[in-house]
Design a protein around this motif. Sequence first.
Motif, PDB file in Angstrom:
ATOM      1  N   TYR A  32     -16.613  44.859 -17.779  1.00 18.04           N
ATOM      2  CA  TYR A  32     -16.192  44.187 -19.005  1.00 18.04           C
ATOM      3  C   TYR A  32     -17.358  43.863 -19.940  1.00 18.04           C
ATOM      4  O   TYR A  32     -17.164  43.292 -21.003  1.00 18.04           O
ATOM      5  N   GLU A  33     -18.575  44.241 -19.538  1.00 19.93           N
ATOM      6  CA  GLU A  33     -19.749  44.074 -20.389  1.00 19.93           C
ATOM      7  C   GLU A  33     -20.104  45.369 -21.135  1.00 19.93           C
ATOM      8  O   GLU A  33     -21.025  45.384 -21.949  1.00 19.93           O
ATOM      9  N   ALA A  34     -19.405  46.447 -20.843  1.00 19.22           N
ATOM     10  CA  ALA A  34     -19.726  47.744 -21.457  1.00 19.22           C
ATOM     11  C   ALA A  34     -19.613  47.666 -22.974  1.00 19.22           C
ATOM     12  O   ALA A  34     -18.672  47.078 -23.514  1.00 19.22           O
ATOM     13  N   ALA A  35     -20.567  48.278 -23.657  1.00 22.03           N
ATOM     14  CA  ALA A  35     -20.578  48.310 -25.124  1.00 22.03           C
ATOM     15  C   ALA A  35     -19.907  49.592 -25.606  1.00 22.03           C
ATOM     16  O   ALA A  35     -19.869  50.592 -24.885  1.00 22.03           O
ATOM     17  N   ASN A 114      -8.528  45.645 -30.054  1.00 28.43           N
ATOM     18  CA  ASN A 114      -8.018  45.604 -28.685  1.00 28.43           C
ATOM     19  C   ASN A 114      -9.103  45.645 -27.614  1.00 28.43           C
ATOM     20  O   ASN A 114      -8.793  45.746 -26.422  1.00 28.43           O
ATOM     21  N   TRP A 115     -10.385  45.563 -28.018  1.00 20.68           N
ATOM     22  CA  TRP A 115     -11.442  45.453 -27.019  1.00 20.68           C
ATOM     23  C   TRP A 115     -11.212  44.195 -26.185  1.00 20.68           C
ATOM     24  O   TRP A 115     -10.640  43.218 -26.668  1.00 20.68           O
ATOM     25  N   THR A 116     -11.694  44.202 -24.947  1.00 15.67           N
ATOM     26  CA  THR A 116     -11.591  43.003 -24.102  1.00 15.67           C
ATOM     27  C   THR A 116     -12.188  41.802 -24.816  1.00 15.67           C
ATOM     28  O   THR A 116     -11.596  40.726 -24.864  1.00 15.67           O
ATOM     29  N   THR A 117     -13.376  42.003 -25.396  1.00 17.03           N
ATOM     30  CA  THR A 117     -14.050  40.920 -26.114  1.00 17.03           C
ATOM     31  C   THR A 117     -14.335  41.343 -27.546  1.00 17.03           C
ATOM     32  O   THR A 117     -14.954  42.380 -27.784  1.00 17.03           O
ATOM     33  N   VAL A 118     -13.835  40.534 -28.479  1.00 16.58           N
ATOM     34  CA  VAL A 118     -14.169  40.686 -29.893  1.00 16.58           C
ATOM     35  C   VAL A 118     -14.852  39.376 -30.281  1.00 16.58           C
ATOM     36  O   VAL A 118     -14.210  38.350 -30.472  1.00 16.58           O
ATOM     37  N   ASP A 119     -16.176  39.422 -30.334  1.00 16.19           N
ATOM     38  CA  ASP A 119     -16.982  38.215 -30.551  1.00 16.19           C
ATOM     39  C   ASP A 119     -17.460  38.182 -32.005  1.00 16.19           C
ATOM     40  O   ASP A 119     -18.410  38.878 -32.378  1.00 16.19           O
ATOM     41  N   ALA A 131     -13.161  46.893 -22.051  1.00 22.36           N
ATOM     42  CA  ALA A 131     -12.227  48.013 -22.080  1.00 22.36           C
ATOM     43  C   ALA A 131     -11.403  47.927 -23.357  1.00 22.36           C
ATOM     44  O   ALA A 131     -11.552  46.983 -24.133  1.00 22.36           O
ATOM     45  N   ASP A 132     -10.534  48.898 -23.563  1.00 16.56           N
ATOM     46  CA  ASP A 132      -9.753  48.917 -24.796  1.00 16.56           C
ATOM     47  C   ASP A 132      -8.410  49.596 -24.537  1.00 16.56           C
ATOM     48  O   ASP A 132      -8.272  50.390 -23.605  1.00 16.56           O
ATOM     49  N   LYS A 133      -7.447  49.275 -25.354  1.00 19.99           N
ATOM     50  CA  LYS A 133      -6.187  50.023 -25.364  1.00 19.99           C
ATOM     51  C   LYS A 133      -6.500  51.407 -25.891  1.00 19.99           C
ATOM     52  O   LYS A 133      -7.328  51.567 -26.779  1.00 19.99           O
ATOM     53  N   PHE A 134      -5.827  52.428 -25.355  1.00 18.88           N
ATOM     54  CA  PHE A 134      -6.158  53.807 -25.697  1.00 18.88           C
ATOM     55  C   PHE A 134      -4.877  54.572 -25.972  1.00 18.88           C
ATOM     56  O   PHE A 134      -3.956  54.561 -25.153  1.00 18.88           O
ATOM     57  N   ASN A 165     -16.418  51.915 -15.346  1.00 19.76           N
ATOM     58  CA  ASN A 165     -16.643  51.140 -14.135  1.00 19.76           C
ATOM     59  C   ASN A 165     -18.128  50.798 -13.999  1.00 19.76           C
ATOM     60  O   ASN A 165     -18.940  51.167 -14.853  1.00 19.76           O
ATOM     61  N   ALA A 166     -18.486  50.117 -12.928  1.00 23.11           N
ATOM     62  CA  ALA A 166     -19.870  49.657 -12.754  1.00 23.11           C
ATOM     63  C   ALA A 166     -20.851  50.813 -12.622  1.00 23.11           C
ATOM     64  O   ALA A 166     -22.044  50.654 -12.903  1.00 23.11           O
ATOM     65  N   ASP A 167     -20.360  51.990 -12.208  1.00 21.89           N
ATOM     66  CA  ASP A 167     -21.222  53.159 -12.047  1.00 21.89           C
ATOM     67  C   ASP A 167     -21.295  54.011 -13.303  1.00 21.89           C
ATOM     68  O   ASP A 167     -21.883  55.090 -13.294  1.00 21.89           O
TER      69      ASP A 167
END
Length: 197
Positions: A32-35, A114-119, A131-134, A165-167
């Motif tokens: 959930y930190e992915a840019a 729809n991104w998980t975080t919109v800051d 993540a995002d709706k696709f 994912n984390a990888d």
Amino acid sequence: MKKQFVAALMALMMVPVSVSAEDADISMELNYEAAPEDYEGTWTLVNAYTADDGILEVAPDACTLEIELSIDANKLVDEAAYIHADATNLQGTMSFNHDDIDVEDYKCSASWENWTTVDVVGEGECNFSGADKFKIRDDDEGVFFDVITGVEIDDMELFDVIGLNADGQLIVGYSEDHIEKDADAEWSYAYIFEKAE
């Protein structure tokens, strides 16, 4: 006897090969930190997943997904505070390379809101992550999951989430519990991609 052996061999070839996510060393948990920039590039399908079967093998090179960023300049990102900033969307093209699939490339997109975080930091500055709706413009309405994996899913829903994912693998799939916003949610089924070299 030879005919029976050939028939048995053919039957085995029709059975989908699956392994546990742990054995395949593939994480289905989202980063959930992915840019948005982490999504850019060309991705090649390497595995699939269902909640019932775990990780599935797929036909080699059966699907490719190309992702690029698109920017909505000076978008109203916070209506209440009347704050504008450039907003980052994803645009993609999904193509298939399989003898049993003959379609034009599918267009795909994910919208900034729809991104998980919109800051919203302030005027002119807004950060997006997770993540995002696709949306996939999918004529098959199953992205040929049955053809590519050998697994048929009754009443299959459209793939509607994209995440990493984390990888750093790209996951595109369906989650009835809105996994793009909820880390406790689970995937129902998905495709797993790795970035092409």
